[in-house]
Design an enzyme around this catalytic site. Structure first.
Site, PDB file in Angstrom:
ATOM      1  N   SER A 150     -26.268  37.065  -8.378  1.00 48.73           N
ATOM      2  CA  SER A 150     -25.780  36.148  -9.413  1.00 48.73           C
ATOM      3  C   SER A 150     -24.958  35.024  -8.761  1.00 48.73           C
ATOM      4  O   SER A 150     -25.501  34.276  -7.947  1.00 48.73           O
ATOM      5  CB  SER A 150     -24.996  36.945 -10.458  1.00 48.73           C
ATOM      6  OG  SER A 150     -24.813  36.187 -11.628  1.00 48.73           O
ATOM      7  N   ASP A 226     -33.304  39.915 -17.974  1.00 44.19           N
ATOM      8  CA  ASP A 226     -31.921  39.521 -17.653  1.00 44.19           C
ATOM      9  C   ASP A 226     -31.389  38.616 -18.757  1.00 44.19           C
ATOM     10  O   ASP A 226     -31.962  37.563 -19.044  1.00 44.19           O
ATOM     11  CB  ASP A 226     -31.952  38.783 -16.303  1.00 44.19           C
ATOM     12  CG  ASP A 226     -30.584  38.451 -15.764  1.00 44.19           C
ATOM     13  OD1 ASP A 226     -29.669  38.148 -16.564  1.00 44.19           O
ATOM     14  OD2 ASP A 226     -30.441  38.484 -14.531  1.00 44.19           O
ATOM     15  N   HIS A 259     -29.565  42.438 -15.567  1.00 42.48           N
ATOM     16  CA  HIS A 259     -28.663  41.788 -14.598  1.00 42.48           C
ATOM     17  C   HIS A 259     -27.767  42.801 -13.866  1.00 42.48           C
ATOM     18  O   HIS A 259     -26.892  42.411 -13.104  1.00 42.48           O
ATOM     19  CB  HIS A 259     -27.783  40.783 -15.356  1.00 42.48           C
ATOM     20  CG  HIS A 259     -27.187  39.694 -14.511  1.00 42.48           C
ATOM     21  ND1 HIS A 259     -27.935  38.700 -13.927  1.00 42.48           N
ATOM     22  CD2 HIS A 259     -25.905  39.428 -14.143  1.00 42.48           C
ATOM     23  CE1 HIS A 259     -27.150  37.872 -13.251  1.00 42.48           C
ATOM     24  NE2 HIS A 259     -25.908  38.297 -13.351  1.00 42.48           N
TER      25      HIS A 259
END
Lengths: 280, 280
Positions: A150, A226, A259
């Site tokens: 991320s 995600d 995620h």
């Protein structure tokens, strides 16, 4: 430069350890974690994979949740996980305590705007200070790869693109590939770097990949379930920029994955094997 | 009986999911986690490994930190992790909020003393209510094994010794094997069960192993660098009791390992393979 060892856990025949040190780059005490595989010794220095974590994380998330240590032990790769920002009582933070700016959200850049620019220098910390500390204190070589998740995927991609001589390979999970056009990046960059958006491009993988002269092996995994995919991550922008630039990029869309570390752990072995090929 | 699904994460081709339900045994809402491997379906019901966690833990610690899901997916074993006690605003807790008694410290027994005896029935919850919920709602068979860590290792051993017809095999990491003679056990048992120590023996693996008629395959891993080894865990007491009883027990002392998930993750694959042999 002194290091204080604050924890040690034997794991897969090697050692997971945490250290604190006073960072001259960040003007505060910083903690990092290192996994030393059983093969590491002064007569057998091992390569290092640097892992950059995402928003809100510390050095602990990856080491505890990724399930990476088993294969790292087998392959003989050390892993180093820094914190995600300067941290401590003297560190300026988001006035509202938001999770996506300030402490826990350093975005792996060098801030130019006050009050952030005295402390928020995570780019220099990861690129210069931390490797010097690691290579000066542990049985590791200067052969390096870099990866992250991320915000940390953004960090890994931009740092590798700007320092292709320092790393053998780069990978990322669910990276923020185009921060200049998404809310997380725009909030952070406008505060850390100011309103002149031309300076932002120095920390945007989609911009950097266009002018990269050296092509590093690059692997990205992205879950199509995600929750941040369409608003914040936009991997298709990097794929397009890479195609235009003739930069070889393997982007894998993983069906149904989200995620979380349940996603990262499912594919971390592929990333370790990918890096191991290039760290030899 | 209704289940509420509160989270779902794809992992290693299967699914990690959390659910809440109202427990009639514990008189409160309880959360559990289940990992369903990719092989699980109504036409291919898979066996289940129940995992009991240690003091202060919830259903999350094992699922996030043990690194067990990769091999569970490969072997086709579901994993179920309950919470470690009743929990909620109406649940009586240690008056000083101690970590080793009350909420987060149910010790997998049925309390007989007020006010604990209305809620602290983790033994019945794990042995009866939870398997009925799991087998009634998920594509799993009634073929079961059980394992756990520390207080949860105590839970796994005592529950398996008292219900050898319900489980195919039992294992533990760093278990409290002789709670009636160590501080953690004495504090919990005197409160939950009262001062008549003869009733405590129903929840002490060293006592139960002496009268076990059926011998289950039993594997224990214990780190010799565990800070709780000598005061709280005392695996040598179970080894001696097992030898006297002629109960086959494999106790492995692991050099340099501590009480953490860095230890558990290092050897969880051995436990999964051990159980898989017997779950066929």
């Amino acid at each position: 430069m002194s290091l204080e060892n604050t924890s040690s856990n034997r794991s897969f025949g090697g050692w997971h350890k945490q250290y604190t040190h006073t960072s001259r780059t960040l003007h505060c005490d910083m903690r990092f974690a290192i996994y030393l595989p059983p093969q590491a010794s002064e007569s057998n220095k091992v390569p290092v994979l640097y892992w950059l974590s995402g928003l809100t994380c510390t050095d602990e998330n990856f080491m505890q949740k990724a399930g990476a240590l088993q294969l790292a032990a087998e392959l003989g790769i050390a892993i180093v996980a820094p914190d995600t920002s300067p941290r401590g009582d003297n560190i300026p933070d988001d006035p509202d305590g938001a999770y996506d700016f300030g402490v826990g959200a350093g975005f792996y850049l060098n801030a130019t705007e006050a009050p952030w620019n005295r402390y928020y220098y995570m780019y220099d910390y990861v690129v210069k200070e931390l490797p010097a500390v690691i290579e000066g204190h542990f049985p590791v070589s200067d052969v390096k790869a870099i990866s992250g998740h991320s915000m940390g995927g953004h960090g890994a991609l931009t740092i590798a693109l700007k320092n292709s001589d320092a790393y053998r390979s780069v990978s990322a999970f669910s990276p923020i590939v185009n921060p200049t056009v998404v809310p997380w990046g725009q909030k952070a960059f406008s505060n850390y770097l100011g309103e002149d958006t031309s300076t932002w491009l120095e920390y945007d993988a989609c911009a950097l990949i266009k002018k990269a002269e050296t092509h590093l092996p690059m692997l990205i995994d992205q879950g199509d379930g995600d929750q941040f995919l369409h608003e914040q991550l936009k991997p298709e922008n990097l794929l397009l920029a890479a195609e235009k630039a003739g930069y070889p990029l393997e982007l894998r869309m993983q069906e149904g994955y989200d995620h979380s570390y349940y996603f990262i752990s499912s594919f971390i072995d592929d990333h370790l094997r990918f890096h191991a090929q290039h760290l030899k």
